[in-house]
Design a protein around this motif. Structure first.
Motif, mmCIF file in Angstrom:
data_model
loop_
_atom_site.group_PDB
_atom_site.id
_atom_site.type_symbol
_atom_site.label_atom_id
_atom_site.label_comp_id
_atom_site.label_asym_id
_atom_site.label_seq_id
_atom_site.Cartn_x
_atom_site.Cartn_y
_atom_site.Cartn_z
ATOM 1 N N LEU A 17 0.839 -1.208 0.000
ATOM 2 C CA LEU A 17 0.000 0.000 0.000
ATOM 3 C C LEU A 17 0.872 1.256 0.000
ATOM 4 N N ILE A 18 1.903 1.240 0.840
ATOM 5 C CA ILE A 18 2.823 2.383 0.879
ATOM 6 C C ILE A 18 3.406 2.605 -0.519
ATOM 7 N N GLY A 19 3.811 1.514 -1.160
ATOM 8 C CA GLY A 19 4.398 1.611 -2.506
ATOM 9 C C GLY A 19 3.416 2.154 -3.534
ATOM 10 N N SER A 31 0.324 -0.637 -11.263
ATOM 11 C CA SER A 31 -0.387 -1.894 -11.504
ATOM 12 C C SER A 31 0.553 -3.091 -11.319
ATOM 13 N N ASN A 32 1.833 -2.809 -11.114
ATOM 14 C CA ASN A 32 2.814 -3.885 -10.953
ATOM 15 C C ASN A 32 3.050 -4.151 -9.457
ATOM 16 N N ALA A 33 2.537 -5.302 -8.985
ATOM 17 C CA ALA A 33 2.587 -5.615 -7.546
ATOM 18 C C ALA A 33 4.021 -5.703 -7.017
ATOM 19 N N GLU A 34 4.885 -6.275 -7.813
ATOM 20 C CA GLU A 34 6.280 -6.439 -7.379
ATOM 21 C C GLU A 34 6.952 -5.078 -7.169
ATOM 22 N N LYS A 35 6.714 -4.173 -8.154
ATOM 23 C CA LYS A 35 7.320 -2.838 -8.053
ATOM 24 C C LYS A 35 6.713 -2.053 -6.888
ATOM 25 N N ASN A 36 5.423 -2.257 -6.646
ATOM 26 C CA ASN A 36 4.781 -1.559 -5.526
ATOM 27 C C ASN A 36 5.431 -1.970 -4.200
ATOM 28 N N TYR A 37 5.643 -3.280 -4.060
ATOM 29 C CA TYR A 37 6.259 -3.783 -2.824
ATOM 30 C C TYR A 37 7.665 -3.197 -2.664
ATOM 31 N N LYS A 38 8.420 -3.203 -3.763
ATOM 32 C CA LYS A 38 9.802 -2.702 -3.708
ATOM 33 C C LYS A 38 9.825 -1.203 -3.352
ATOM 34 N N ARG A 39 8.872 -0.458 -3.964
ATOM 35 C CA ARG A 39 8.787 0.980 -3.684
ATOM 36 C C ARG A 39 8.411 1.207 -2.212
ATOM 37 N N GLY A 40 7.495 0.374 -1.710
ATOM 38 C CA GLY A 40 7.112 0.461 -0.297
ATOM 39 C C GLY A 40 8.313 0.221 0.599
ATOM 40 N N MET A 41 9.112 -0.777 0.252
ATOM 41 C CA MET A 41 10.315 -1.079 1.038
ATOM 42 C C MET A 41 11.294 0.096 1.004
ATOM 43 N N ASP A 42 11.418 0.724 -0.163
ATOM 44 C CA ASP A 42 12.317 1.888 -0.271
ATOM 45 C C ASP A 42 11.871 2.996 0.696
ATOM 46 N N CYS A 43 10.560 3.232 0.754
ATOM 47 C CA CYS A 43 10.030 4.282 1.649
ATOM 48 C C CYS A 43 10.330 3.946 3.109
ATOM 49 N N LEU A 44 10.251 2.657 3.436
ATOM 50 C CA LEU A 44 10.526 2.245 4.816
ATOM 51 C C LEU A 44 12.005 2.430 5.144
ATOM 52 N N HIS A 48 10.878 7.504 5.218
ATOM 53 C CA HIS A 48 9.877 8.491 4.783
ATOM 54 C C HIS A 48 8.597 8.299 5.599
ATOM 55 N N GLY A 49 8.641 8.857 6.807
ATOM 56 C CA GLY A 49 7.624 8.592 7.830
ATOM 57 C C GLY A 49 6.190 8.835 7.432
ATOM 58 N N ARG A 50 5.923 9.885 6.665
ATOM 59 C CA ARG A 50 4.526 10.167 6.288
ATOM 60 C C ARG A 50 3.889 8.996 5.552
ATOM 61 N N THR A 51 4.701 8.316 4.715
ATOM 62 C CA THR A 51 4.125 7.200 3.946
ATOM 63 C C THR A 51 3.706 6.053 4.870
ATOM 64 N N TRP A 52 4.279 5.993 6.066
ATOM 65 C CA TRP A 52 3.958 4.912 7.011
ATOM 66 C C TRP A 52 2.569 5.130 7.631
ATOM 67 N N GLU A 53 2.003 6.286 7.345
ATOM 68 C CA GLU A 53 0.693 6.578 7.927
ATOM 69 C C GLU A 53 -0.454 6.046 7.068
#
Ligand SMILES: Cc1cc2nc3c(=O)[nH]c(=O)nc-3n(C[C@H](O)[C@H](O)[C@H](O)COP(=O)(O)OP(=O)(O)OC[C@H]3O[C@@H](n4cnc5c(N)ncnc54)[C@H](O)[C@@H]3O)c2cc1C
Length: 225
Positions: A17-19, A31-44, A48-53
């Motif tokens: 979701l963060i991604g 629309s790419n689930a793998e890239k979304n997960y990777k982007r979410g991990m990058d934010c973590l 990037h605290g706001r995205t954790w909300e």
């Protein structure tokens, strides 16, 4: 014994979701689930605290003391929403449940003193009820150790922050237990939550690399300036 119930409204895939949300702002293909997960991990990883909300948590906490809930209410980051069981409609015939601290439960003598005090409170409440006193006024006698129930809506960022305080060895023992119960329940809720709990829910000394408390438990060296 307290019980934690993670409600279905809780985000199932917090990292993805963060991604997705971050991807919208970056003009990425969400629309790419793998890239979304990777982007979410990058934010973590980048902090990037706001995205954790974005990941929301809806949780029922049942059977913990009113005392621990009083401490829970001090965590105001992220504007949490909370409702707590009323103290106005207690059935005094059945009495009220309460937490017995393990140290007091260890010996019969201390347990009897403690449970005797609770019995005395209940007996006084019944007498006041019989004399026609309103229940909301009788409820003033209820102890902090009584069991209560809270339904809380919060987010990932607030819970990570809470874990830093409440996994501290010097935090109140019941809150440490509640925090661990919550972490276990989230870990069972989904794999993504398990990853977050395993990697981000840590005591503040693990974040700082040293103890920040005045009175240290000795788990990590104290910071001296
Ligand atoms: C060993 C120990 C002993 C403690 N003893 C006590 C005690 O005796 N009495 C007591 O009341 N509490 C006590 N606490 C609890 C603690 O001091 C905090 O009250 C509790 O952890 C909640 O506050 P918080 O700032 O950590 O979290 P939150 O209020 O959830 O805040 C989270 C983060 O959001 C940010 N934030 C929140 N509000 C604002 C704001 N208004 N402006 C800017 N940024 C903000 C800050 O970065 C903060 O770190 C104790 C904790 C420990 C570990």
């Amino acid at each position: 014994m307290g019980k934690i119930i993670i409600q279905n409204e809780t985000t199932k895939d917090p990292i993805s979701l963060i991604g997705r949300e971050a991807g919208v702002c970056w003009g990425a293909d969400i629309s790419n689930a793998e890239k979304n997960y990777k982007r979410g991990m990058d934010c973590l990883v980048s902090g990037h605290g706001r995205t954790w909300e974005y990941p929301q948590v809806y949780v029922v906490m049942d059977g913990y003391s009113a005392r621990v809930f009083r401490e829970l209410y001090t965590h105001i980051g992220g504007g949490p929403t909370r409702l707590q069981a009323s103290t106005r409609y207690i059935n005094y015939e059945k009495g009220f449940d309460y937490v017995i601290p393990p140290t007091i439960d260890e010996s019969e003598e201390t347990r009897n003193i403690y449970t005797g005090a609770m019995d005395d409170i209940l007996s006084a409440m019944k007498k006041l009820e019989a004399l026609g006193m309103p229940r909301e006024d009788i409820g003033m006698l209820l102890p902090l150790g009584m069991c209560s129930k809270v339904v809380l809506r919060t987010n990932l960022r607030n819970l990570i922050d809470m874990s830093h305080q409440r996994l501290c060895t010097r935090a109140y023992w019941e809150y440490r237990n509640l925090m661990k119960d919550l972490m276990n329940a989230l870990s069972e809720y989904s794999e993504e939550w398990k990853y977050l709990v395993d990697n981000y829910f840590v005591a503040k000394c693990d974040v700082a690399g040293f103890c920040t408390e005045k009175n240290s438990c000795g788990r990590r060296v104290k910071y001296e300036n």
